[in-house]
Structure formats: structure tokens, C-alpha cells
Design a protein around this motif. Structure first.
Motif, PDB file in Angstrom:
ATOM      1  N   MET A 161       0.844  -1.191   0.000  1.00  0.00           N
ATOM      2  CA  MET A 161       0.000   0.000   0.000  1.00  0.00           C
ATOM      3  C   MET A 161       0.888   1.253   0.000  1.00  0.00           C
ATOM      4  O   MET A 161       1.816   1.359   0.796  1.00  0.00           O
ATOM      5  N   THR A 162       0.617   2.177  -0.906  1.00  0.00           N
ATOM      6  CA  THR A 162       1.404   3.394  -1.009  1.00  0.00           C
ATOM      7  C   THR A 162       0.998   4.395   0.079  1.00  0.00           C
ATOM      8  O   THR A 162      -0.043   4.246   0.725  1.00  0.00           O
ATOM      9  N   VAL A 163       1.841   5.416   0.250  1.00  0.00           N
ATOM     10  CA  VAL A 163       1.505   6.480   1.205  1.00  0.00           C
ATOM     11  C   VAL A 163       0.191   7.148   0.807  1.00  0.00           C
ATOM     12  O   VAL A 163      -0.646   7.470   1.656  1.00  0.00           O
ATOM     13  N   ALA A 164      -0.001   7.350  -0.496  1.00  0.00           N
ATOM     14  CA  ALA A 164      -1.249   7.957  -0.971  1.00  0.00           C
ATOM     15  C   ALA A 164      -2.447   7.087  -0.613  1.00  0.00           C
ATOM     16  O   ALA A 164      -3.522   7.600  -0.266  1.00  0.00           O
ATOM     17  N   ASP A 165      -2.284   5.788  -0.675  1.00  0.00           N
ATOM     18  CA  ASP A 165      -3.366   4.882  -0.300  1.00  0.00           C
ATOM     19  C   ASP A 165      -3.653   4.969   1.197  1.00  0.00           C
ATOM     20  O   ASP A 165      -4.813   4.937   1.624  1.00  0.00           O
ATOM     21  N   LEU A 166      -2.591   5.059   2.001  1.00  0.00           N
ATOM     22  CA  LEU A 166      -2.751   5.094   3.454  1.00  0.00           C
ATOM     23  C   LEU A 166      -3.500   6.329   3.917  1.00  0.00           C
ATOM     24  O   LEU A 166      -4.380   6.256   4.776  1.00  0.00           O
ATOM     25  N   PHE A 167      -3.140   7.470   3.354  1.00  0.00           N
ATOM     26  CA  PHE A 167      -3.704   8.731   3.814  1.00  0.00           C
ATOM     27  C   PHE A 167      -4.840   9.236   2.929  1.00  0.00           C
ATOM     28  O   PHE A 167      -5.529  10.184   3.298  1.00  0.00           O
ATOM     29  N   GLY A 168      -5.031   8.625   1.768  1.00  0.00           N
ATOM     30  CA  GLY A 168      -6.034   9.096   0.823  1.00  0.00           C
ATOM     31  C   GLY A 168      -7.398   8.462   1.009  1.00  0.00           C
ATOM     32  O   GLY A 168      -7.597   7.555   1.822  1.00  0.00           O
ATOM     33  N   TYR A 169      -8.338   8.961   0.253  1.00  0.00           N
ATOM     34  CA  TYR A 169      -9.722   8.491   0.322  1.00  0.00           C
ATOM     35  C   TYR A 169     -10.259   8.130  -1.058  1.00  0.00           C
ATOM     36  O   TYR A 169     -11.477   8.042  -1.242  1.00  0.00           O
ATOM     37  N   ALA A 170      -9.374   7.899  -2.004  1.00  0.00           N
ATOM     38  CA  ALA A 170      -9.802   7.620  -3.372  1.00  0.00           C
ATOM     39  C   ALA A 170     -10.734   6.411  -3.408  1.00  0.00           C
ATOM     40  O   ALA A 170     -10.398   5.334  -2.908  1.00  0.00           O
ATOM     41  N   GLY A 171     -11.926   6.603  -3.969  1.00  0.00           N
ATOM     42  CA  GLY A 171     -12.885   5.516  -4.116  1.00  0.00           C
ATOM     43  C   GLY A 171     -13.669   5.193  -2.856  1.00  0.00           C
ATOM     44  O   GLY A 171     -14.539   4.310  -2.874  1.00  0.00           O
ATOM     45  N   LYS A 172     -13.407   5.874  -1.752  1.00  0.00           N
ATOM     46  CA  LYS A 172     -14.116   5.580  -0.507  1.00  0.00           C
ATOM     47  C   LYS A 172     -15.445   6.326  -0.447  1.00  0.00           C
ATOM     48  O   LYS A 172     -15.589   7.423  -0.988  1.00  0.00           O
ATOM     49  N   ARG A 173     -16.392   5.700   0.243  1.00  0.00           N
ATOM     50  CA  ARG A 173     -17.700   6.312   0.444  1.00  0.00           C
ATOM     51  C   ARG A 173     -17.763   6.845   1.877  1.00  0.00           C
ATOM     52  O   ARG A 173     -17.576   6.091   2.834  1.00  0.00           O
ATOM     53  N   VAL A 174     -18.007   8.134   1.997  1.00  0.00           N
ATOM     54  CA  VAL A 174     -17.915   8.839   3.270  1.00  0.00           C
ATOM     55  C   VAL A 174     -19.254   9.482   3.608  1.00  0.00           C
ATOM     56  O   VAL A 174     -19.913  10.076   2.748  1.00  0.00           O
ATOM     57  N   LEU A 175     -19.638   9.367   4.881  1.00  0.00           N
ATOM     58  CA  LEU A 175     -20.810  10.061   5.403  1.00  0.00           C
ATOM     59  C   LEU A 175     -20.360  11.050   6.464  1.00  0.00           C
ATOM     60  O   LEU A 175     -19.647  10.682   7.408  1.00  0.00           O
TER      61      LEU A 175
END
Length: 280
Positions: A1-15
Motif C-alpha cells: 500500500m502506497t503512502v497515498a493509499d494510506l492517507f487518501g480516500y480515493a474511491g471511498k464512500r464517506v458520510l
């Protein structure tokens, strides 16, 4: 898992619950900038770009249920950010409604293994450990109606106030860490110090005046909503995958410096906030 994956929210569904303004809005906008699909629930209108806005009243369990039914799919992160300063709806808006929403999300599999939940609490709730028996008596009321009735029955006792609502959050986060982690779900909270939000400005003398002496002594400014939102974003990110049951104080060090006496002028007020003076 990249740093961007660890701290990012790409593709995540957020409420984001209570994301129309303040810290909730900051978290919602940051999550969206990091690639998340963001839904905001609030009784107030949402005036910035989100993927979906749902009108919802935390004081009404039927409104909460209807809002959940209007969600699209499952969620990767929930930010419970709504709150009020006082009044007869205090406990419903600050805790009871949030708990009802979270537990319904879990029971209907809207949040599943790998997801995370983050509350906004407050340094005003730091007394929860000293007053754990009393707070747990409240939390033992398992649903919206019974918890609301308990508050009504105790409203003349003098301890149900803003600080108690936040102590309830902190205790709930600690208590739920185990049963939720067994389902693969994390839960945490931030405890902000003075932060420049519309709610704080409406209570400026008390809320933004708190710790002013510490800020003047250290040069630390009043916090921005974005600072608090960033702490929430971290706690609900994969970078914080080992953290659960924590109430993270975000106050430029005021609380810890005061508790230890490193900043001696702050110790008297922290003795109160830490529960050296009891609720009831």
C-alpha cells in the motif's frame, strides 16, 4: 500500500453527519478533495459541492431512519460531527441521535469490516473517566427513547450539560472499541480545544475565551475547522488502522500542559474538566 493509499480516500464512500458548517464541513471537503464520494446529512442546507446531501434531524429517530434509508450503498468512513451548545435538545443532538444513527448503520450492514467512525467530542468531556459510573448508567439505556427518558428524569439534577454530552461520547468510544473491532470497525473521537466555528462564535466569550492565556503565552492561534477536520480525516484513514477507542485531544498542548502543571495557570480549570469536581 502506497503512502497515498494510506492517507487518501480515493474511491471511498464517506458520510458526514453535521457537515453543513464548521469542522464537519472541513472534513467533508477534505475527504472529497482526496477522492471520496461524500454524503452530508444535516438539518441545515449544504452550500458547497458534495455528491449527495440529505436533510436529517438528529433529534428525531424517524428522521434518522429515513435518512439512512436514503443512503446509496455501504460506507467506508463516518464522521459524526453535529452538535449544539445547550438547550432541551442537547443530549439528543450531541449524543443520543448520533448513537442511534451509528448503531442502525452497523445493524443494517451500511458500515462493514474495514470501515471507521470518528466523533467530534471536546476537552469539556475529559471528565468521563472520573465520572464513569454515572456516564455508564446513562449509556446503559440502549435506545433513543430510553436514553431520552433518562435525561428528562435527571434534568433537574444539574449535571446534564454540554460537558456531560461530550463525556458520553468519550465513554461510548472507549466502550465500543471492543465490540466494533470484533466486526472489523474502528471508532475514535477528537477532543478539540477552542476552534473558530459558527457554533463557537455564537458562544464566543466562553468558548473562544477558553485557554486564551495559554495561546497568548505560547503564540498558538485559535484552531481552524480545517485543523480539526484533518485530525478526523487521519483517524478514519487507513494510516490509523491500529487506532481505536481513542479520544484524541487537539488543543496545541493546553490540556496536557495544564494537567501536569507545566503550564500552572491552566491547572485549576483542568481540575474541573478532568472531573475533580463531580457532575452531581
Amino acid at each position: 500500500m502506497t503512502v497515498a493509499d494510506l492517507f487518501g480516500y480515493a474511491g471511498k464512500r464517506v458520510l458526514v453527519v453535521g457537515g453543513a458548517t464548521g469542522m464537519g464541513a472541513a472534513a467533508a471537503q477534505t475527504a472529497r478533495s482526496l477522492g471520496a464520494n461524500v454524503t452530508v446529512m444535516d438539518i441545515a442546507p449544504v452550500t458547497y459541492d458534495v455528491d449527495k446531501a440529505i436533510e436529517m434531524d438528529l433529534r428525531d429517530p424517524q428522521s434518522i431512519n429515513a435518512a439512512i434509508d436514503d443512503l446509496d450503498g455501504t460506507l467506508d468512513a463516518v464522521f459524526s460531527a453535529a452538535g449544539i451548545a445547550d438547550g432541551p435538545d442537547l443530549m439528543r443532538a450531541n449524543f443520543i441521535g448520533h448513537r442511534h444513527l451509528i448503531e442502525r448503520l452497523v445493524s443494517t450492514d451500511r458500515v462493514q469490516s474495514g470501515s471507521a467512525i470518528c466523533f467530534i467530542s471536546s476537552v469539556a468531556g475529559m471528565s468521563w473517566e472520573e465520572n464513569l459510573e454515572q456516564v455508564q448508567e446513562f449509556l446503559a439505556n440502549p435506545d433513543f427513547e430510553s436514553a431520552d427518558k433518562w435525561c428528562v428524569a435527571h434534568e433537574s439534577d444539574g449535571f446534564i450539560h454540554y460537558g456531560f454530552s461530550k463525556a458520553a461520547i468519550n465513554a461510548y468510544v472507549a466502550m465500543e472499541a471492543y465490540p466494533l473491532r470484533a466486526k472489523g470497525i474502528r471508532i475514535n473521537a477528537i477532543c478539540p480545544g477552542p476552534t473558530d466555528t459558527p457554533l463557537a462564535r455564537a458562544n464566543e466569550d466562553l468558548w473562544l475565551g477558553f485557554a486564551k492565556d495559554y495561546r497568548e503565552a505560547t503564540g498558538a492561534p485559535v484552531h481552524t475547522p480545517e485543523q480539526q477536520g484533518n485530525a478526523m480525516i487521519f483517524l478514519n484513514s487507513d494510516a490509523a488502522s491500529g487506532i481505536s477507542g481513542v479520544t484524541l485531544i487537539v488543543d496545541s498542548g493546553h490540556a496536557m500542559s495544564s494537567i501536569t502543571g507545566s503550564y500552572a495557570p491552566g491547572k485549576p480549570i483542568m481540575d474541573i474538566l478532568m472531573g475533580k469536581v463531580k457532575f452531581g
